[in-house]
Design a protein around this motif. Structure first.
Motif, PDB file in Angstrom:
ATOM      1  N   ARG A 327     -59.383 -34.741 -15.432  1.00 25.41           N
ATOM      2  CA  ARG A 327     -58.265 -35.595 -15.466  1.00 25.41           C
ATOM      3  C   ARG A 327     -56.914 -34.956 -15.247  1.00 25.41           C
ATOM      4  O   ARG A 327     -55.966 -35.313 -15.090  1.00 25.41           O
ATOM      5  N   MET A 328     -56.983 -34.018 -16.412  1.00 23.72           N
ATOM      6  CA  MET A 328     -55.604 -33.123 -16.682  1.00 23.72           C
ATOM      7  C   MET A 328     -55.380 -32.610 -15.358  1.00 23.72           C
ATOM      8  O   MET A 328     -54.001 -32.596 -14.744  1.00 23.72           O
ATOM      9  N   ILE A 329     -56.251 -31.839 -14.567  1.00 23.29           N
ATOM     10  CA  ILE A 329     -56.040 -31.229 -13.407  1.00 23.29           C
ATOM     11  C   ILE A 329     -55.481 -32.307 -12.235  1.00 23.29           C
ATOM     12  O   ILE A 329     -54.233 -32.177 -11.529  1.00 23.29           O
ATOM     13  N   TYR A 330     -56.161 -33.365 -12.160  1.00 22.10           N
ATOM     14  CA  TYR A 330     -55.855 -34.589 -11.401  1.00 22.10           C
ATOM     15  C   TYR A 330     -54.291 -34.991 -11.636  1.00 22.10           C
ATOM     16  O   TYR A 330     -53.568 -35.206 -10.757  1.00 22.10           O
ATOM     17  N   GLY A 331     -54.028 -35.182 -12.969  1.00 26.21           N
ATOM     18  CA  GLY A 331     -52.555 -35.465 -13.436  1.00 26.21           C
ATOM     19  C   GLY A 331     -51.561 -34.626 -12.929  1.00 26.21           C
ATOM     20  O   GLY A 331     -50.467 -35.105 -12.533  1.00 26.21           O
ATOM     21  N   MET A 332     -51.780 -33.546 -13.089  1.00 32.33           N
ATOM     22  CA  MET A 332     -50.805 -32.251 -12.803  1.00 32.33           C
ATOM     23  C   MET A 332     -50.554 -32.337 -11.371  1.00 32.33           C
ATOM     24  O   MET A 332     -49.635 -31.881 -10.866  1.00 32.33           O
ATOM     25  N   ALA A 333     -51.855 -32.429 -10.564  1.00 37.90           N
ATOM     26  CA  ALA A 333     -51.750 -32.605  -9.153  1.00 37.90           C
ATOM     27  C   ALA A 333     -50.949 -33.790  -8.254  1.00 37.90           C
ATOM     28  O   ALA A 333     -50.159 -33.605  -7.488  1.00 37.90           O
ATOM     29  N   ARG A 334     -50.975 -34.725  -9.287  1.00 35.69           N
ATOM     30  CA  ARG A 334     -50.189 -35.879  -8.974  1.00 35.69           C
ATOM     31  C   ARG A 334     -48.762 -35.930  -9.164  1.00 35.69           C
ATOM     32  O   ARG A 334     -47.924 -36.430  -8.565  1.00 35.69           O
ATOM     33  N   GLU A 335     -48.349 -34.938 -10.248  1.00 35.56           N
ATOM     34  CA  GLU A 335     -47.108 -34.707 -10.621  1.00 35.56           C
ATOM     35  C   GLU A 335     -46.692 -33.331  -9.535  1.00 35.56           C
ATOM     36  O   GLU A 335     -45.561 -33.011  -9.945  1.00 35.56           O
ATOM     37  N   LYS A 336     -47.505 -33.198  -8.564  1.00 41.47           N
ATOM     38  CA  LYS A 336     -47.204 -31.941  -7.760  1.00 41.47           C
ATOM     39  C   LYS A 336     -46.788 -30.623  -8.561  1.00 41.47           C
ATOM     40  O   LYS A 336     -46.133 -29.718  -7.986  1.00 41.47           O
ATOM     41  N   VAL A 337     -47.606 -30.438  -9.619  1.00 46.41           N
ATOM     42  CA  VAL A 337     -47.471 -29.369 -10.286  1.00 46.41           C
ATOM     43  C   VAL A 337     -48.589 -28.185  -9.784  1.00 46.41           C
ATOM     44  O   VAL A 337     -48.389 -27.205  -9.583  1.00 46.41           O
ATOM     45  N   PHE A 338     -49.743 -28.890  -9.494  1.00 50.86           N
ATOM     46  CA  PHE A 338     -50.763 -28.200  -8.954  1.00 50.86           C
ATOM     47  C   PHE A 338     -50.970 -28.633  -7.346  1.00 50.86           C
ATOM     48  O   PHE A 338     -50.439 -29.556  -6.973  1.00 50.86           O
ATOM     49  N   PRO A 339     -51.635 -28.053  -6.597  1.00 58.24           N
ATOM     50  CA  PRO A 339     -51.949 -28.247  -5.398  1.00 58.24           C
ATOM     51  C   PRO A 339     -52.467 -29.942  -5.025  1.00 58.24           C
ATOM     52  O   PRO A 339     -53.265 -30.176  -5.874  1.00 58.24           O
ATOM     53  N   ARG A 340     -51.740 -30.384  -4.043  1.00 56.38           N
ATOM     54  CA  ARG A 340     -52.052 -31.955  -3.931  1.00 56.38           C
ATOM     55  C   ARG A 340     -53.453 -32.316  -3.804  1.00 56.38           C
ATOM     56  O   ARG A 340     -53.925 -33.381  -3.997  1.00 56.38           O
ATOM     57  N   TRP A 341     -54.211 -31.295  -3.349  1.00 53.08           N
ATOM     58  CA  TRP A 341     -55.714 -31.685  -2.972  1.00 53.08           C
ATOM     59  C   TRP A 341     -56.598 -32.010  -4.075  1.00 53.08           C
ATOM     60  O   TRP A 341     -57.328 -32.387  -4.036  1.00 53.08           O
ATOM     61  N   LEU A 342     -55.981 -31.222  -5.352  1.00 51.47           N
ATOM     62  CA  LEU A 342     -56.837 -31.461  -6.475  1.00 51.47           C
ATOM     63  C   LEU A 342     -56.772 -32.654  -7.065  1.00 51.47           C
ATOM     64  O   LEU A 342     -57.468 -33.357  -7.937  1.00 51.47           O
ATOM     65  N   GLY A 343     -55.897 -33.452  -6.436  1.00 48.39           N
ATOM     66  CA  GLY A 343     -55.494 -34.879  -6.916  1.00 48.39           C
ATOM     67  C   GLY A 343     -56.347 -35.927  -6.136  1.00 48.39           C
ATOM     68  O   GLY A 343     -56.241 -37.404  -6.260  1.00 48.39           O
ATOM     69  N   ASN A 344     -56.995 -35.438  -4.988  1.00 49.24           N
ATOM     70  CA  ASN A 344     -57.962 -36.238  -4.112  1.00 49.24           C
ATOM     71  C   ASN A 344     -59.048 -36.966  -5.035  1.00 49.24           C
ATOM     72  O   ASN A 344     -59.458 -36.445  -5.876  1.00 49.24           O
ATOM     73  N   ILE A 345     -59.274 -38.223  -4.568  1.00 51.22           N
ATOM     74  CA  ILE A 345     -60.349 -39.082  -5.225  1.00 51.22           C
ATOM     75  C   ILE A 345     -61.526 -39.556  -4.333  1.00 51.22           C
ATOM     76  O   ILE A 345     -61.234 -39.577  -3.014  1.00 51.22           O
ATOM     77  N   ASN A 346     -62.772 -39.150  -4.712  1.00 49.17           N
ATOM     78  CA  ASN A 346     -63.961 -39.330  -3.828  1.00 49.17           C
ATOM     79  C   ASN A 346     -63.994 -40.772  -3.824  1.00 49.17           C
ATOM     80  O   ASN A 346     -63.832 -41.691  -4.719  1.00 49.17           O
ATOM     81  N   ARG A 347     -64.159 -41.482  -2.447  1.00 45.89           N
ATOM     82  CA  ARG A 347     -64.344 -42.793  -2.173  1.00 45.89           C
ATOM     83  C   ARG A 347     -65.340 -43.593  -2.606  1.00 45.89           C
ATOM     84  O   ARG A 347     -65.435 -44.605  -2.821  1.00 45.89           O
ATOM     85  N   VAL A 348     -66.626 -42.887  -2.729  1.00 46.37           N
ATOM     86  CA  VAL A 348     -67.677 -43.417  -3.602  1.00 46.37           C
ATOM     87  C   VAL A 348     -67.826 -43.366  -4.815  1.00 46.37           C
ATOM     88  O   VAL A 348     -68.018 -44.338  -5.698  1.00 46.37           O
ATOM     89  N   THR A 349     -67.415 -42.239  -5.574  1.00 45.11           N
ATOM     90  CA  THR A 349     -67.619 -42.261  -7.057  1.00 45.11           C
ATOM     91  C   THR A 349     -66.247 -42.675  -7.639  1.00 45.11           C
ATOM     92  O   THR A 349     -66.226 -43.038  -9.139  1.00 45.11           O
ATOM     93  N   ARG A 350     -65.259 -42.786  -7.018  1.00 42.88           N
ATOM     94  CA  ARG A 350     -63.933 -42.983  -7.463  1.00 42.88           C
ATOM     95  C   ARG A 350     -63.368 -41.839  -8.784  1.00 42.88           C
ATOM     96  O   ARG A 350     -62.630 -42.228  -9.522  1.00 42.88           O
ATOM     97  N   THR A 351     -63.907 -40.854  -8.517  1.00 40.78           N
ATOM     98  CA  THR A 351     -63.348 -39.512  -9.533  1.00 40.78           C
ATOM     99  C   THR A 351     -62.768 -38.631  -8.783  1.00 40.78           C
ATOM    100  O   THR A 351     -62.910 -38.202  -7.469  1.00 40.78           O
ATOM    101  N   PRO A 352     -62.023 -37.716  -9.452  1.00 43.89           N
ATOM    102  CA  PRO A 352     -61.208 -36.611  -8.710  1.00 43.89           C
ATOM    103  C   PRO A 352     -62.188 -35.373  -8.518  1.00 43.89           C
ATOM    104  O   PRO A 352     -62.176 -34.580  -9.169  1.00 43.89           O
ATOM    105  N   HIS A 353     -62.845 -35.535  -7.524  1.00 42.99           N
ATOM    106  CA  HIS A 353     -63.969 -34.632  -7.185  1.00 42.99           C
ATOM    107  C   HIS A 353     -63.701 -33.080  -7.205  1.00 42.99           C
ATOM    108  O   HIS A 353     -64.330 -32.475  -7.845  1.00 42.99           O
ATOM    109  N   TYR A 354     -62.519 -32.781  -6.476  1.00 40.40           N
ATOM    110  CA  TYR A 354     -62.006 -31.324  -6.640  1.00 40.40           C
ATOM    111  C   TYR A 354     -61.907 -30.788  -7.892  1.00 40.40           C
ATOM    112  O   TYR A 354     -62.257 -29.901  -8.228  1.00 40.40           O
TER     113      TYR A 354
END
Length: 439
Positions: A327-354
């Motif tokens: 979730r930290m990686i997800y948050g940083m990706a949403r802040e555009k600190v890490f690559p945006r794709w790390l903030g992608n959400i799985n449509r089935v599990t609703r978790t940041p799978h990457y």
């Protein structure tokens, strides 16, 4: 009840990150409604001093003491209780600094925000990466601790036991937060009960050893303190309850002090009982230290019971670290600190799978150190760097960021906040003793 508040451990260092990302679809509408209410009216302040304190105790208690008490005993000997006292003091100072900074910044990125505003975005990025390294090293270290207890019960190689555990828990993390939170609540109750049992078991033996005997001098006590600081990780997350705490400027700092103090007392009593029941050298050589304490006290039956409790405790901590890191990686990706794709959400599990699989993969990589003390020391190394910078950020932001704070760490000399300065210096000082465990 707020779903976020169901998790007592470190899994939500920034609860707002997970408003819509991590909950099963069956809860999506209710969570969305609750978020809308939050945004419009703010959080309802329902937590008094003692409720906040109890929540903090639940956050702090973890598997560190199950996994590392034996290694700590090797450095501090019967004076191990002093090591927990030192670690608790350092934790309190840093906790107060977190309390002040969280009263200013409400964003998702937490430490990144603090350090970016105090220093520079590049320094903030380095510290954020340090936090993530700490998370994966904690996961690897506690997984090795799990392997030690598992081996004592069923055999098999510690490394491969830890490897399989990380794989399974990564999958559970990917499946969603509801399953993770349910397991967390159950395992937290079990691990706390195990510590209470060890304390009660050792009481009749208190006074049987010299608790001030330091086989490696006070330096050994400090080295053990730097190591068992691992057991306190999570106190920094208490500040995320600020918006739901009554009179937070008064109650939050008190709650931090009380929670760390109570946890320190629990750890000290466990340490005193452990070295009173089992010789410190035997404790140091054990792969399942608290289980061996129980076995020495009441026989093989209690050895099995505490070993099983330790399996639940270590599993719980690894799972929550994997959740936290992803979730930290997800948050940083949403802040555009890490690559945006790390903030992608799985449509089935609703978790940041990457992000989930990235944390799991790196934890598996660092597992190859296959040395509990070294891996735990590496986790603490990155943690102390982070806490030092957070403490120093308080000093810098007092002058450069005059925004009103709901809580200010008390005590200043010539405009310099003394406690954050002491917390930063002690965190840097602990790096030396952590380094001894690495090399």
């Amino acid at each position: 009840m707020d779903v976020v508040m169901m998790l007592p451990y470190k899994c939500f260092p920034n609860p707002h990150i997970y408003k819509t990302a991590n909950f099963p679809s069956i809860m999506e509408k209710e969570v969305g409604r609750h978020i809308k209410i939050r945004n419009e009216r703010g959080l309802k302040r329902t937590l008094g001093l003692w409720k906040t304190t109890i929540a903090g105790i639940g956050i702090i208690l973890g598997a560190g003491i199950y996994a590392l008490i034996g290694v700590g005993a090797g450095s501090a000997g019967p004076a191990l209780w002093l090591s927990f006292l030192v670690a608790g003091f350092v934790a309190t100072l840093s906790g107060l600094s977190y309390a002040e900074l969280s009263s200013i910044f409400k964003g998702d990125a937490a430490e990144y925000d603090y350090i970016e505003k105090a220093f520079h975005k590049h320094i903030a990025l380095i510290i954020s990466i340090s936090i993530l390294f700490a998370v994966v090293f904690v996961s690897a270290a506690v997984a090795l601790g799990f392997g030690g207890y598992f081996q004592s019960l069923f055999g098999f190689d510690i490394f491969w036991i830890a490897f399989v555990l990380l794989l399974i828990l990564t999958i559970i993390n990917w499946l969603g937060i509801e399953l993770s939170s349910t397991l967390n609540i159950i395992f937290t109750v079990i691990e706390a009960s195990g510590l209470l049992f060890i304390i009660l078991l050792g009481i009749p033996k208190w006074g049987s050893v010299n608790l001030f005997y330091m086989p490696h001098g006070f330096s050994g006590v400090l080295q053990a303190g730097a190591l068992v600081f691992f057991s306190f990780l999570g106190f920094e997350s208490m500040v995320k309850l600020t918006e739901e705490t009554k009179n937070p400027s008064k109650n939050m700092p008190r709650a931090i002090i009380f929670a760390v103090t109570i946890t320190t007392v629990i750890y000290i009593l466990v340490a005193v009982s452990a070295v009173s029941v089992l010789d410190w050298q035997a404790l140091n050589s054990s792969k399942s230290p608290l289980a061996d304490v129980a076995g020495q006290g009441l026989g093989a039956y209690t050895f099995v019971v505490i070993a099983l409790v330790a399996l639940f405790s270590t599993t719980n901590t690894v799972l929550m670290e994997l959740v936290t890191g992803s979730r930290m990686i997800y948050g940083m990706a949403r802040e555009k600190v890490f690559p945006r794709w790390l903030g992608n959400i799985n449509r089935v599990t609703r978790t940041p799978h990457y992000a989930v699989f990235a944390v799991g993969l790196f934890s598996l990589v660092f597992l190859f150190f296959n040395d509990l003390e070294r891996v735990a020391s590496l986790a603490n190394f990155f943690t102390f760097i982070t806490f030092a910078m957070v403490n120093f950020a308080v000093i810098v932001l007092r002058k450069s960021y005059p925004k009103k704070r709901s809580f200010v760490v008390p005590g200043s000399v010539f405009g310099v906040p003394v406690l954050p300065l002491l917390g930063g210096l002690l965190s840097l000082g602990m790096l030396y003793y952590v380094w001894l465990g690495i090399v």
